[in-house]
Design a protein around this motif. Structure first.
Motif, PDB file in Angstrom:
ATOM      1  N   THR A 219       0.826  -1.203   0.000  1.00 48.27           N
ATOM      2  CA  THR A 219       0.000   0.000   0.000  1.00 48.27           C
ATOM      3  C   THR A 219       0.862   1.254   0.000  1.00 48.27           C
ATOM      4  O   THR A 219       0.848   2.026  -0.957  1.00 48.27           O
ATOM      5  CB  THR A 219      -0.947   0.021   1.223  1.00 48.27           C
ATOM      6  N   PHE A 220       1.630   1.464   1.064  1.00 43.56           N
ATOM      7  CA  PHE A 220       2.336   2.743   1.179  1.00 43.56           C
ATOM      8  C   PHE A 220       3.536   2.840   0.239  1.00 43.56           C
ATOM      9  O   PHE A 220       3.643   3.790  -0.544  1.00 43.56           O
ATOM     10  CB  PHE A 220       2.769   2.999   2.624  1.00 43.56           C
ATOM     11  N   ILE A 221       4.445   1.869   0.309  1.00 39.50           N
ATOM     12  CA  ILE A 221       5.624   1.942  -0.551  1.00 39.50           C
ATOM     13  C   ILE A 221       5.220   1.895  -2.018  1.00 39.50           C
ATOM     14  O   ILE A 221       5.783   2.628  -2.851  1.00 39.50           O
ATOM     15  CB  ILE A 221       6.618   0.816  -0.206  1.00 39.50           C
ATOM     16  N   ALA A 222       4.229   1.080  -2.353  1.00 37.25           N
ATOM     17  CA  ALA A 222       3.757   1.011  -3.741  1.00 37.25           C
ATOM     18  C   ALA A 222       3.223   2.362  -4.204  1.00 37.25           C
ATOM     19  O   ALA A 222       3.403   2.751  -5.366  1.00 37.25           O
ATOM     20  CB  ALA A 222       2.682  -0.062  -3.866  1.00 37.25           C
ATOM     21  N   MET A 223       2.549   3.085  -3.314  1.00 37.09           N
ATOM     22  CA  MET A 223       2.028   4.411  -3.652  1.00 37.09           C
ATOM     23  C   MET A 223       3.170   5.377  -3.951  1.00 37.09           C
ATOM     24  O   MET A 223       3.124   6.132  -4.933  1.00 37.09           O
ATOM     25  CB  MET A 223       1.182   4.949  -2.510  1.00 37.09           C
ATOM     26  N   ILE A 224       4.195   5.373  -3.108  1.00 35.97           N
ATOM     27  CA  ILE A 224       5.326   6.277  -3.326  1.00 35.97           C
ATOM     28  C   ILE A 224       6.062   5.911  -4.613  1.00 35.97           C
ATOM     29  O   ILE A 224       6.420   6.786  -5.420  1.00 35.97           O
ATOM     30  CB  ILE A 224       6.284   6.247  -2.119  1.00 35.97           C
ATOM     31  N   GLU A 225       6.284   4.636  -4.844  1.00 28.61           N
ATOM     32  CA  GLU A 225       6.995   4.201  -6.055  1.00 28.61           C
ATOM     33  C   GLU A 225       6.290   4.675  -7.325  1.00 28.61           C
ATOM     34  O   GLU A 225       6.943   4.968  -8.334  1.00 28.61           O
ATOM     35  CB  GLU A 225       7.115   2.677  -6.068  1.00 28.61           C
ATOM     36  N   SER A 226       4.962   4.776  -7.277  1.00 29.45           N
ATOM     37  CA  SER A 226       4.192   5.098  -8.484  1.00 29.45           C
ATOM     38  C   SER A 226       4.400   6.526  -8.979  1.00 29.45           C
ATOM     39  O   SER A 226       4.051   6.839 -10.121  1.00 29.45           O
ATOM     40  CB  SER A 226       2.699   4.855  -8.223  1.00 29.45           C
ATOM     41  N   VAL A 227       4.961   7.413  -8.144  1.00 32.12           N
ATOM     42  CA  VAL A 227       5.121   8.813  -8.568  1.00 32.12           C
ATOM     43  C   VAL A 227       6.560   9.127  -8.987  1.00 32.12           C
ATOM     44  O   VAL A 227       6.909  10.295  -9.162  1.00 32.12           O
ATOM     45  CB  VAL A 227       4.660   9.796  -7.462  1.00 32.12           C
ATOM     46  N   ARG A 228       7.384   8.103  -9.160  1.00 32.89           N
ATOM     47  CA  ARG A 228       8.797   8.335  -9.485  1.00 32.89           C
ATOM     48  C   ARG A 228       8.974   9.236 -10.697  1.00 32.89           C
ATOM     49  O   ARG A 228       9.695  10.241 -10.637  1.00 32.89           O
ATOM     50  CB  ARG A 228       9.509   7.007  -9.733  1.00 32.89           C
ATOM     51  N   ASP A 229       8.342   8.885 -11.814  1.00 35.72           N
ATOM     52  CA  ASP A 229       8.560   9.641 -13.050  1.00 35.72           C
ATOM     53  C   ASP A 229       8.117  11.086 -12.900  1.00 35.72           C
ATOM     54  O   ASP A 229       8.798  12.006 -13.373  1.00 35.72           O
ATOM     55  CB  ASP A 229       7.816   8.983 -14.213  1.00 35.72           C
ATOM     56  N   ASP A 248      15.899   2.801   1.205  1.00 38.06           N
ATOM     57  CA  ASP A 248      15.757   2.947   2.649  1.00 38.06           C
ATOM     58  C   ASP A 248      14.323   2.695   3.091  1.00 38.06           C
ATOM     59  O   ASP A 248      14.078   2.123   4.162  1.00 38.06           O
ATOM     60  CB  ASP A 248      16.193   4.349   3.079  1.00 38.06           C
ATOM     61  N   LEU A 249      13.363   3.114   2.265  1.00 45.87           N
ATOM     62  CA  LEU A 249      11.960   2.880   2.615  1.00 45.87           C
ATOM     63  C   LEU A 249      11.652   1.382   2.598  1.00 45.87           C
ATOM     64  O   LEU A 249      10.952   0.867   3.475  1.00 45.87           O
ATOM     65  CB  LEU A 249      11.055   3.636   1.639  1.00 45.87           C
ATOM     66  N   HIS A 250      12.168   0.675   1.615  1.00 40.25           N
ATOM     67  CA  HIS A 250      11.967  -0.778   1.566  1.00 40.25           C
ATOM     68  C   HIS A 250      12.589  -1.470   2.780  1.00 40.25           C
ATOM     69  O   HIS A 250      12.077  -2.506   3.235  1.00 40.25           O
ATOM     70  CB  HIS A 250      12.554  -1.355   0.276  1.00 40.25           C
ATOM     71  N   ARG A 251      13.667  -0.913   3.295  1.00 39.17           N
ATOM     72  CA  ARG A 251      14.302  -1.540   4.449  1.00 39.17           C
ATOM     73  C   ARG A 251      13.378  -1.544   5.663  1.00 39.17           C
ATOM     74  O   ARG A 251      13.490  -2.414   6.535  1.00 39.17           O
ATOM     75  CB  ARG A 251      15.611  -0.819   4.790  1.00 39.17           C
ATOM     76  N   THR A 252      12.450  -0.584   5.744  1.00 41.88           N
ATOM     77  CA  THR A 252      11.524  -0.557   6.882  1.00 41.88           C
ATOM     78  C   THR A 252      10.604  -1.770   6.885  1.00 41.88           C
ATOM     79  O   THR A 252       9.954  -2.059   7.898  1.00 41.88           O
ATOM     80  CB  THR A 252      10.667   0.730   6.873  1.00 41.88           C
ATOM     81  N   ALA A 253      10.515  -2.477   5.749  1.00 35.20           N
ATOM     82  CA  ALA A 253       9.665  -3.663   5.648  1.00 35.20           C
ATOM     83  C   ALA A 253      10.472  -4.953   5.742  1.00 35.20           C
ATOM     84  O   ALA A 253       9.961  -6.034   5.445  1.00 35.20           O
ATOM     85  CB  ALA A 253       8.885  -3.632   4.327  1.00 35.20           C
ATOM     86  N   THR A 254      11.730  -4.851   6.179  1.00 33.69           N
ATOM     87  CA  THR A 254      12.552  -6.043   6.357  1.00 33.69           C
ATOM     88  C   THR A 254      12.606  -6.414   7.829  1.00 33.69           C
ATOM     89  O   THR A 254      11.969  -5.794   8.675  1.00 33.69           O
ATOM     90  CB  THR A 254      13.971  -5.808   5.805  1.00 33.69           C
ATOM     91  N   GLY A 255      13.421  -7.421   8.140  1.00 31.16           N
ATOM     92  CA  GLY A 255      13.424  -7.974   9.491  1.00 31.16           C
ATOM     93  C   GLY A 255      13.748  -7.007  10.598  1.00 31.16           C
ATOM     94  O   GLY A 255      13.208  -7.109  11.702  1.00 31.16           O
ATOM     95  N   ASP A 256      14.617  -6.026  10.337  1.00 33.41           N
ATOM     96  CA  ASP A 256      14.979  -5.093  11.399  1.00 33.41           C
ATOM     97  C   ASP A 256      14.241  -3.762  11.278  1.00 33.41           C
ATOM     98  O   ASP A 256      14.573  -2.793  11.940  1.00 33.41           O
ATOM     99  CB  ASP A 256      16.491  -4.840  11.406  1.00 33.41           C
TER     100      ASP A 256
END
Length: 273
Positions: A219-229, A248-256
């Motif tokens: 939801t959130f990261i996908a929304m941000i990724e969509s406005v890259r261009d 860095d944003l993707h890292r918030t969804a990893t184990g740590d």
């Protein structure tokens, strides 16, 4: 002046899937307590692709719903979605502008609005327009997010910068990605009474994998990724800084990692006189 701002997220298949993931993941949080009596007349404004509509009609199977959106394509998708998941729902569909609703005065007992005001250039006028079709004593339920409520671990100025790109682009389009914090004054200024706004925070870490996948990533990261261009074309950020921010944003969804966001739900009543 066009009433809705440009829909900054677009109308792609990817966005349709993202909206569905968001609605399904957050249903228990956002729809808690949202149920309407049998026979009541409920208006959902800005139903989009029906992601929220499915949960509304499922929770109130004997209510009579009217769903409105300005996009004919979105309405067609919403009808298909509801027919698939709630084939017995009592619902009618209308393509209309929120400020020009084709309904009689006081036609509805309840109005539900979710993730709509953030995309409007005139949210206060929209709330006033809804009072016309809501009977005296009828209720308004309003849900919005606030991108300024986002914080996470590991913290990153680059990640905050890519989020700010989305906020700026939405503002340029005439919307407001920070509208959650403004709900109480907006609803009160529109003439509603008994206005109560409550925060509904979402917190995700590896102990909550459903939220990590359904909300943080899809939801959130996908929304941000969509406005890259659009962000790069507008010169809001450089390509290297964008890539660093998204990493860095993707890292918030990893184990740590951990991720926090707050939604706001407003409940209000249309005055009796």
């Amino acid at each position: 002046m066009t009433t809705p701002a440009d829909y900054v997220h677009g109308y792609s298949t990817h966005e349709t899937r993202r909206l569905g993931d968001q609605a399904d993941t957050l249903a228990a949080l956002l729809h808690s307590g949202v149920a309407y009596p049998a026979g009541s007349r409920v208006l959902e404004v800005g139903c989009g692709v029906g992601a929220q509509t499915v949960h509304l009609v499922t929770a109130s199977p004997e209510a009579h719903f009217t769903a409105v959106d300005i996009s004919a394509d979105s309405l067609a998708q919403a009808r298909t979605r509801v027919t698939k998941y709630a084939p017995d729902a009592h619902i009618s569909w209308h393509q209309a502008n929120l400020l020009e609703l084709p309904f009689s005065d006081a036609e509805f007992d309840h109005v539900f609005v979710c993730f709509v005001l953030e995309h409007l250039t005139v949210p206060g006028r929209a709330l006033t327009a809804l009072r016309r079709v809501l009977r005296p004593g009828g209720t308004l339920t309003l849900i919005e997010g606030d991108h300024g409520s986002t914080f996470f671990h590991p913290d990153s100025a680059y990640a905050h910068a890519v989020i700010d790109c989305q906020i700026q682009l939405q503002a340029t389009a005439g919307g407001n990605a920070l509208i959650g914090r403004q709900l109480h004054p907006l609803v009160t200024a529109a003439g509603y009474e008994e206005v109560a706004v409550r925060p509904h925070p979402v917190y995700a870490d590896r102990s909550r994998p459903t939220l990590v996948n359904g909300f943080t990533r899809n939801t959130f990261i996908a929304m941000i990724e969509s406005v890259r261009d659009e962000a790069l074309a507008a010169g809001l950020i450089t390509p290297p800084d964008w890539d660093r921010g998204m990493s860095d944003l993707h890292r918030t969804a990893t184990g740590d990692g951990t991720f926090h966001y707050t939604f706001f739900k407003a409940l209000a009543v249309n005055p009796q006189s």
